[in-house]
Design a protein around this motif. Structure first.
Motif, PDB file in Angstrom:
ATOM      1  N   VAL A   1       0.862  -1.177   0.000  1.00  0.00           N
ATOM      2  CA  VAL A   1       0.000   0.000   0.000  1.00  0.00           C
ATOM      3  C   VAL A   1       0.901   1.230   0.000  1.00  0.00           C
ATOM      4  CG1 VAL A   1      -1.661   1.356   1.320  1.00  0.00           C
ATOM      5  CG2 VAL A   1      -1.886  -1.126   1.217  1.00  0.00           C
ATOM      6  N   ALA A   2       0.645   2.161  -0.911  1.00  0.00           N
ATOM      7  CA  ALA A   2       1.388   3.424  -0.969  1.00  0.00           C
ATOM      8  C   ALA A   2       0.374   4.566  -0.985  1.00  0.00           C
ATOM      9  CB  ALA A   2       2.278   3.481  -2.211  1.00  0.00           C
ATOM     10  N   LEU A   3       0.329   5.323   0.088  1.00  0.00           N
ATOM     11  CA  LEU A   3      -0.610   6.430   0.236  1.00  0.00           C
ATOM     12  C   LEU A   3       0.200   7.709   0.373  1.00  0.00           C
ATOM     13  CD1 LEU A   3      -2.822   4.779   3.028  1.00  0.00           C
ATOM     14  CD2 LEU A   3      -3.004   4.475   0.543  1.00  0.00           C
ATOM     15  N   PHE A   4      -0.167   8.745  -0.364  1.00  0.00           N
ATOM     16  CA  PHE A   4       0.636   9.954  -0.281  1.00  0.00           C
ATOM     17  C   PHE A   4      -0.204  11.206  -0.476  1.00  0.00           C
ATOM     18  CE2 PHE A   4       1.321   7.461  -4.101  1.00  0.00           C
ATOM     19  CZ  PHE A   4       1.104   8.306  -5.173  1.00  0.00           C
ATOM     20  N   TRP A   5       0.308  12.274   0.133  1.00  0.00           N
ATOM     21  CA  TRP A   5      -0.320  13.588   0.109  1.00  0.00           C
ATOM     22  C   TRP A   5       0.766  14.628  -0.110  1.00  0.00           C
ATOM     23  CZ3 TRP A   5      -1.713   9.674   3.395  1.00  0.00           C
ATOM     24  CH2 TRP A   5      -3.065   9.315   3.454  1.00  0.00           C
ATOM     25  N   ASN A   6       0.369  15.840  -0.470  1.00  0.00           N
ATOM     26  CA  ASN A   6       1.351  16.898  -0.670  1.00  0.00           C
ATOM     27  C   ASN A   6       0.928  18.194   0.039  1.00  0.00           C
ATOM     28  OD1 ASN A   6      -0.747  17.351  -2.443  1.00  0.00           O
ATOM     29  ND2 ASN A   6       0.505  17.301  -4.294  1.00  0.00           N
ATOM     30  N   PRO A   7       0.878  18.187   1.372  1.00  0.00           N
ATOM     31  CA  PRO A   7       0.558  19.416   2.097  1.00  0.00           C
ATOM     32  C   PRO A   7       1.622  20.477   1.861  1.00  0.00           C
ATOM     33  CG  PRO A   7       1.441  17.776   3.595  1.00  0.00           C
ATOM     34  CD  PRO A   7       1.226  17.073   2.286  1.00  0.00           C
ATOM     35  N   GLN A   8       1.239  21.721   2.104  1.00  0.00           N
ATOM     36  CA  GLN A   8       2.140  22.834   1.845  1.00  0.00           C
ATOM     37  C   GLN A   8       2.098  23.838   2.988  1.00  0.00           C
ATOM     38  OE1 GLN A   8       2.096  24.016  -2.547  1.00  0.00           O
ATOM     39  NE2 GLN A   8       0.085  23.076  -2.323  1.00  0.00           N
ATOM     40  N   GLY A   9       3.191  24.563   3.140  1.00  0.00           N
ATOM     41  CA  GLY A   9       3.266  25.620   4.125  1.00  0.00           C
ATOM     42  C   GLY A   9       3.782  26.894   3.480  1.00  0.00           C
ATOM     43  N   VAL A  10       3.324  28.042   3.977  1.00  0.00           N
ATOM     44  CA  VAL A  10       3.710  29.336   3.417  1.00  0.00           C
ATOM     45  C   VAL A  10       5.095  29.710   3.926  1.00  0.00           C
ATOM     46  CG1 VAL A  10       3.046  31.746   3.142  1.00  0.00           C
ATOM     47  CG2 VAL A  10       1.282  30.000   3.417  1.00  0.00           C
ATOM     48  N   ARG A  11       5.971  30.096   3.025  1.00  0.00           N
ATOM     49  CA  ARG A  11       7.340  30.410   3.406  1.00  0.00           C
ATOM     50  C   ARG A  11       7.469  31.801   4.045  1.00  0.00           C
ATOM     51  NH1 ARG A  11      10.866  26.705   1.782  1.00  0.00           N
ATOM     52  NH2 ARG A  11      12.585  28.131   2.241  1.00  0.00           N
ATOM     53  N   ASP A  12       6.692  32.773   3.591  1.00  0.00           N
ATOM     54  CA  ASP A  12       6.800  34.144   4.078  1.00  0.00           C
ATOM     55  C   ASP A  12       5.805  34.360   5.221  1.00  0.00           C
ATOM     56  OD1 ASP A  12       6.454  36.943   4.476  1.00  0.00           O
ATOM     57  OD2 ASP A  12       7.073  37.371   2.423  1.00  0.00           O
ATOM     58  N   PRO A  13       6.287  34.619   6.447  1.00  0.00           N
ATOM     59  CA  PRO A  13       5.360  34.813   7.577  1.00  0.00           C
ATOM     60  C   PRO A  13       4.388  35.965   7.357  1.00  0.00           C
ATOM     61  CG  PRO A  13       7.616  34.492   8.366  1.00  0.00           C
ATOM     62  CD  PRO A  13       7.704  34.671   6.876  1.00  0.00           C
ATOM     63  N   GLY A  14       4.824  37.012   6.673  1.00  0.00           N
ATOM     64  CA  GLY A  14       3.930  38.140   6.427  1.00  0.00           C
ATOM     65  C   GLY A  14       2.776  37.772   5.518  1.00  0.00           C
ATOM     66  N   VAL A  15       3.063  37.006   4.469  1.00  0.00           N
ATOM     67  CA  VAL A  15       2.007  36.536   3.574  1.00  0.00           C
ATOM     68  C   VAL A  15       1.055  35.620   4.335  1.00  0.00           C
ATOM     69  CG1 VAL A  15       1.503  35.196   1.501  1.00  0.00           C
ATOM     70  CG2 VAL A  15       3.440  36.770   1.516  1.00  0.00           C
ATOM     71  N   HIS A  16       1.621  34.729   5.151  1.00  0.00           N
ATOM     72  CA  HIS A  16       0.769  33.817   5.929  1.00  0.00           C
ATOM     73  C   HIS A  16      -0.162  34.597   6.851  1.00  0.00           C
ATOM     74  CE1 HIS A  16      -0.046  31.449   9.642  1.00  0.00           C
ATOM     75  NE2 HIS A  16      -0.516  30.622   8.722  1.00  0.00           N
ATOM     76  N   ALA A  17       0.358  35.613   7.535  1.00  0.00           N
ATOM     77  CA  ALA A  17      -0.467  36.389   8.458  1.00  0.00           C
ATOM     78  C   ALA A  17      -1.587  37.132   7.723  1.00  0.00           C
ATOM     79  CB  ALA A  17       0.411  37.385   9.224  1.00  0.00           C
ATOM     80  N   ALA A  18      -1.280  37.687   6.564  1.00  0.00           N
ATOM     81  CA  ALA A  18      -2.297  38.410   5.801  1.00  0.00           C
ATOM     82  C   ALA A  18      -3.378  37.467   5.284  1.00  0.00           C
ATOM     83  CB  ALA A  18      -1.639  39.159   4.640  1.00  0.00           C
ATOM     84  N   LEU A  19      -2.978  36.289   4.830  1.00  0.00           N
ATOM     85  CA  LEU A  19      -3.959  35.319   4.352  1.00  0.00           C
ATOM     86  C   LEU A  19      -4.777  34.744   5.510  1.00  0.00           C
ATOM     87  CD1 LEU A  19      -1.860  33.423   1.649  1.00  0.00           C
ATOM     88  CD2 LEU A  19      -3.713  35.050   1.277  1.00  0.00           C
ATOM     89  N   ALA A  20      -4.167  34.630   6.675  1.00  0.00           N
ATOM     90  CA  ALA A  20      -4.912  34.154   7.845  1.00  0.00           C
ATOM     91  C   ALA A  20      -6.037  35.117   8.193  1.00  0.00           C
ATOM     92  CB  ALA A  20      -3.968  33.974   9.030  1.00  0.00           C
ATOM     93  N   GLU A  21      -5.806  36.400   8.007  1.00  0.00           N
ATOM     94  CA  GLU A  21      -6.858  37.385   8.256  1.00  0.00           C
ATOM     95  C   GLU A  21      -8.017  37.203   7.275  1.00  0.00           C
ATOM     96  OE1 GLU A  21      -5.252  41.298   8.199  1.00  0.00           O
ATOM     97  OE2 GLU A  21      -3.944  40.977   9.941  1.00  0.00           O
ATOM     98  N   VAL A  22      -7.690  36.944   6.010  1.00  0.00           N
ATOM     99  CA  VAL A  22      -8.735  36.699   5.009  1.00  0.00           C
ATOM    100  C   VAL A  22      -9.538  35.460   5.384  1.00  0.00           C
ATOM    101  CG1 VAL A  22      -9.176  36.070   2.606  1.00  0.00           C
ATOM    102  CG2 VAL A  22      -7.483  37.841   3.139  1.00  0.00           C
ATOM    103  N   ASP A  23      -8.843  34.378   5.731  1.00  0.00           N
ATOM    104  CA  ASP A  23      -9.536  33.138   6.075  1.00  0.00           C
ATOM    105  C   ASP A  23     -10.432  33.322   7.288  1.00  0.00           C
ATOM    106  OD1 ASP A  23      -8.303  31.894   3.969  1.00  0.00           O
ATOM    107  OD2 ASP A  23      -6.936  30.672   5.178  1.00  0.00           O
TER     108      ASP A  23
END
Length: 272
Positions: free
Chosen positions: A140-162
Motif C-alpha cells: 500500500v502506498a498512500l501519499f499527500w502533498n501538504p504545503q506551508g507558506v514560506r513568508d510569515p507576512g504573507v501567511h499572516a495576511a492570508l490568515a486574516e482573510v480566512d
C-alpha cells in the motif's frame, strides 16, 4: 490541502465540477516519491491499482515508468480528463465508480496506491478493501502533498482573510515552519494513516518518507488551485468569489504570488 480531510461524501464528489481547472492547477508528485514507491513495492510487470485517480496527477508519472494501472475514479468528469491524460499509455485502464463498489473480479494486485484520495474512502471499510485487492505481500502506498507558506507576512495576511470568511484548513493555513521533520507531521492536523493501519493488524514493514520542494504560484494559478479544492467548491458562488478575490488582493500586494514549501509525504505498508 494541509493533509487528509475527514470523509464527507458531498465534498468528495465536487471536484468534477472543475476537472480541467483541477488538472491544470493541482501540484503533482516528485520523481523521488515515485521511485520510493516502486523500489518498495517492486511490482515488476504486474498491475497496480490506483484508488481515486482523479485526472491522473499521480497516474501519469507511474505510467511513464512503465507501471500498468487499473484506475478507479468515482467522478465521470474527472475520469474523462484522466482518459485524455493517459491515452498514450496502453497499460492504463480506467474504471468509473467508487472504490467501495468496485470489485477486483478475482484479480490481486502487487501495489495499491492513492494520491491525496485515501481519506475519501469509507474508514470502516478501506483496509478490508485494500486487503481484498492485494496479493500476499502486496504494498500500500498512500501519499499527500501538504504545503506551508514560506513568508510569515504573507501567511499572516492570508490568515486574516480566512478568519474573515470562516475558512479553515486551507493550503496556506500554516507556515512552513510549523511542520515537523517526519512524514505525517502536518502542523498538528490529523489524518496520517499509520495508527489506523497498525491497529488493523494485517500490515507490516510500515514506513513513512518525506520529500520537500519549493513551489511558487502566481496569483492566477493559486486562485485556480484554491477553486479546485472541496472546501471552496462547497461554498455558494458569491461567497467563493469574495474569498478568492480577497485572497488574490493579498497575493498581488505581496509581489503577485505565493512561495510555498511542499511536503510530499508517503506512507508505505505491506499486507501479510
Amino acid at each position: 490541502m494541509n493533509g487528509p480531510e475527514q470523509v464527507d461524501m458531498a465534498r468528495a464528489r465536487v471536484f468534477g465540477e472543475v476537472a480541467v481547472v483541477y488538472d491544470a492547477a493541482r501540484p503533482g508528485y516528485s520523481d523521488a516519491l515515485v521511485s520510493d514507491v516502486l523500489d518498495y513495492a517492486a511490482p515488476g510487470g504486474g498491475w497496480a491499482l490506483e484508488v481515486g485517480a482523479g485526472t491522473g496527477k499521480a497516474t501519469v508519472p507511474f505510467a511513464e515508468r512503465g507501471t500498468r494501472l487499473v484506475c478507479v475514479e468515482p467522478d465521470p468528469r474527472m475520469a474523462e480528463v484522466l482518459r485524455r491524460n493517459t491515452a498514450r499509455f496502453p497499460g492504463v485502464r480506467v474504471h468509473v465508480g467508487g472504490f467501495e463498489e468496485w470489485q477486483p473480479g478475482g484479480r490481486r494486485f502487487g501495489l495499491l496506491l492513492a494520491a491525496a484520495s485515501w481519506h475519501w474512502v469509507d474508514p470502516e471499510r478501506r483496509w478490508d478493501l485494500a486487503c481484498a485487492a492485494l496479493a500476499p505481500g502486496g504494498a500500500v502506498a498512500l501519499f499527500w502533498n501538504p504545503q506551508g507558506v514560506r513568508d510569515p507576512g504573507v501567511h499572516a495576511a492570508l490568515a486574516e482573510v480566512d478568519a474573515r470568511h470562516g475558512m479553515t484548513g486551507t493550503p496556506h493555513g500554516a507556515p512552513a515552519s510549523a511542520y515537523g521533520d517526519a512524514a505525517g507531521d502536518w502542523a498538528g492536523l490529523p489524518g496520517w494513516p499509520e495508527d489506523e493501519c497498525r491497529r488493523d493488524g494485517r500490515f507490516a514493514d510500515v514506513r513513512g518518507v518525506r520529500h520537500r520542494e519549493d513551489r511558487y504560484y502566481g496569483t492566477e494559478r493559486y486562485l485556480g488551485y484554491l477553486a479546485s479544492l472541496s472546501r471552496y467548491r462547497v461554498l455558494s458562488p458569491g461567497v467563493r468569489e469574495r474569498v478568492l478575490a480577497d485572497t488574490g488582493r493579498v497575493l498581488d500586494a505581496h509581489g503577485g504570488g505565493i512561495a510555498m514549501e511542499q511536503f510530499s509525504d508517503l506512507f508505505l505498508a505491506r499486507v501479510g
